[in-house]
Design an enzyme around this catalytic site. Structure first.
Site, PDB file in Angstrom:
ATOM      1  N   ARG A  23      -7.837  -1.735  29.651  1.00 14.78           N
ATOM      2  CA  ARG A  23      -7.579  -1.815  31.366  1.00 14.78           C
ATOM      3  C   ARG A  23      -8.085  -0.246  31.845  1.00 14.78           C
ATOM      4  O   ARG A  23      -8.802  -0.355  33.092  1.00 14.78           O
ATOM      5  CB  ARG A  23      -6.103  -1.662  31.552  1.00 14.78           C
ATOM      6  CG  ARG A  23      -5.556  -3.153  31.207  1.00 14.78           C
ATOM      7  CD  ARG A  23      -4.233  -3.184  31.545  1.00 14.78           C
ATOM      8  NE  ARG A  23      -3.281  -2.155  31.187  1.00 14.78           N
ATOM      9  CZ  ARG A  23      -2.105  -1.823  31.225  1.00 14.78           C
ATOM     10  NH1 ARG A  23      -1.613  -2.249  32.232  1.00 14.78           N
ATOM     11  NH2 ARG A  23      -1.711  -0.854  30.577  1.00 14.78           N
ATOM     12  N   ASN A  41      -2.396  -6.660  31.882  1.00 14.50           N
ATOM     13  CA  ASN A  41      -2.117  -7.253  30.475  1.00 14.50           C
ATOM     14  C   ASN A  41      -1.533  -8.539  30.899  1.00 14.50           C
ATOM     15  O   ASN A  41      -0.342  -8.608  31.707  1.00 14.50           O
ATOM     16  CB  ASN A  41      -1.273  -6.445  29.712  1.00 14.50           C
ATOM     17  CG  ASN A  41      -2.173  -5.311  29.101  1.00 14.50           C
ATOM     18  OD1 ASN A  41      -3.437  -5.299  29.086  1.00 14.50           O
ATOM     19  ND2 ASN A  41      -1.522  -4.064  28.512  1.00 14.50           N
TER      20      ASN A  41
END
Length: 95
Positions: A23, A41
């Site tokens: 990320r 996520n």
């Protein structure tokens, strides 16, 4: 007042993409291209991305996603252009 839809790139990335700074890597790629939106996520181990920006920047971003962060392993990238009902002003990492 009519709803404004924003052309956006929506992608779901699978592989070893959680717990490997994926990320943060996506955030850096988006920032370098001047994109806004978010990355998060998913419960199934995948990562979801929504990005907004110029068509050229979105195309470059889509090309970078399969590379992934140094510790990640990207198996598949399912990406499509969509019309999204929210326009963002920054790029965020969501939990």
């Amino acid at each position: 007042m009519t709803d404004h839809l924003t052309p956006s790139l929506h992608a779901t990335i699978s592989g070893k993409v959680q717990g490997v700074y994926f990320r943060a890597w996506v955030y850096d790629q988006a920032a370098s291209l001047g994109l806004v939106g978010w990355v998060r996520n998913l419960a199934d181990g995948k990562v979801e991305v929504l990005a907004q920006g110029t068509p050229e920047a979105l195309a470059a971003f889509k090309e970078r996603l399969p590379q992934g962060s140094p510790l990640s392993r990207v198996d598949t990238v399912a990406a499509a252009m969509i019309e999204y009902d929210n326009a963002y002003t920054a790029f965020a990492i969501r939990s």
